[in-house]
Design a protein around this motif. Structure first.
Motif, PDB file in Angstrom:
ATOM      1  N   ASN A 153      -0.885   4.620   0.594  1.00  0.00           N
ATOM      2  CA  ASN A 153      -1.554   5.565   1.481  1.00  0.00           C
ATOM      3  C   ASN A 153      -2.422   4.907   2.550  1.00  0.00           C
ATOM      4  N   GLY A 154      -2.295   3.585   2.721  1.00  0.00           N
ATOM      5  CA  GLY A 154      -2.947   2.913   3.824  1.00  0.00           C
ATOM      6  C   GLY A 154      -4.282   2.255   3.536  1.00  0.00           C
ATOM      7  N   SER A 155      -4.885   2.504   2.388  1.00  0.00           N
ATOM      8  CA  SER A 155      -6.195   1.943   2.074  1.00  0.00           C
ATOM      9  C   SER A 155      -6.153   0.414   1.995  1.00  0.00           C
ATOM     10  N   ALA A 184      -3.968  -1.545   3.356  1.00  0.00           N
ATOM     11  CA  ALA A 184      -3.682  -2.056   4.698  1.00  0.00           C
ATOM     12  C   ALA A 184      -4.975  -2.207   5.490  1.00  0.00           C
ATOM     13  N   GLN A 185      -5.885  -1.247   5.345  1.00  0.00           N
ATOM     14  CA  GLN A 185      -7.164  -1.331   6.061  1.00  0.00           C
ATOM     15  C   GLN A 185      -8.008  -2.493   5.537  1.00  0.00           C
ATOM     16  N   ALA A 212       2.918  -5.791   6.418  1.00  0.00           N
ATOM     17  CA  ALA A 212       3.296  -5.132   5.176  1.00  0.00           C
ATOM     18  C   ALA A 212       4.148  -6.116   4.384  1.00  0.00           C
ATOM     19  N   GLU A 232      -6.550  -5.615   7.094  1.00  0.00           N
ATOM     20  CA  GLU A 232      -6.978  -5.723   8.500  1.00  0.00           C
ATOM     21  C   GLU A 232      -8.401  -6.254   8.583  1.00  0.00           C
ATOM     22  N   THR A 246       0.843  -1.200   0.000  1.00  0.00           N
ATOM     23  CA  THR A 246       0.000   0.000   0.000  1.00  0.00           C
ATOM     24  C   THR A 246       0.873   1.241   0.000  1.00  0.00           C
TER      25      THR A 246
END
Length: 168
Positions: free
Chosen positions: A15-17, A19-20, A40, A23, A13
């Motif tokens: 910008n973190g999208s 990763a969410q 990651a 999760e 990822t």
């Protein structure tokens, strides 16, 4: 496999999208009694401790995130020996909720090489504060937003759990 099947959910990822999303997938797997670690992709040294793997990558200009691409290359031999699922995130519109989107060519090739069980594309998210020149240009053009469908993500993770339970 036993009900304590250990699953790695690895992601690439920017910008973190994604990763969410990873999760959320792991949360469903845990609810179903599986052990799920989220990492990651760039930080995973080995997949040897896992019975199954889920790998996700954000889509950028028609390519999977570089960390996801490198992960499947680096761990290819081990990945081909265990149940493997792949997901992508990225369309900045409702298309991923409206229809199945085939994997981009590089992901399709990895699927065949690694005998992945399934691939799915989820909508992406691009919001103010995102890094990268292209991301800022997309946001300036008014095409950002959050197009992830967590109901669909959780349903897919439930299907992954179902397959692992059947194999147990």
């Amino acid at each position: 496999m036993t009900p304590t099947t250990k699953v790695l959910v690895a992601y690439g990822t920017t910008n973190g999208s994604t990763a969410q999303i990873a999760e959320a997938v792991a949360a469903v797997l845990r609810e179903r009694g599986l052990t799920a670690d989220v990492e990651a992709a760039r930080s995973v040294a080995s997949v040897a401790a896992y019975d199954a793997v889920v790998v996700g990558g954000g889509l950028y200009a028609g390519r999977w995130h570089k960390d996801a691409r490198r992960f499947v290359r680096r761990h290819g031999r081990e990945l081909s020996r265990r149940p493997l699922w792949l997901f992508s995130s990225g369309p900045l519109d409702a298309t991923a909720s409206e229809r199945d989107i085939p994997p981009v060519p590089g992901v399709a090739k990895a699927m065949g090489r690694l005998d992945a069980r399934e691939h799915i594309t989820f909508g992406g998210r691009l919001e103010e504060g995102a890094t990268g020149l292209v991301a800022r240009m997309i946001l300036r053009s008014g095409k950002g937003g959050d197009f992830r469908d967590f109901g669909a993500i959780e349903a897919w993770a439930g299907r992954v759990a179902d397959e692992l339970e059947i194999a147990a």
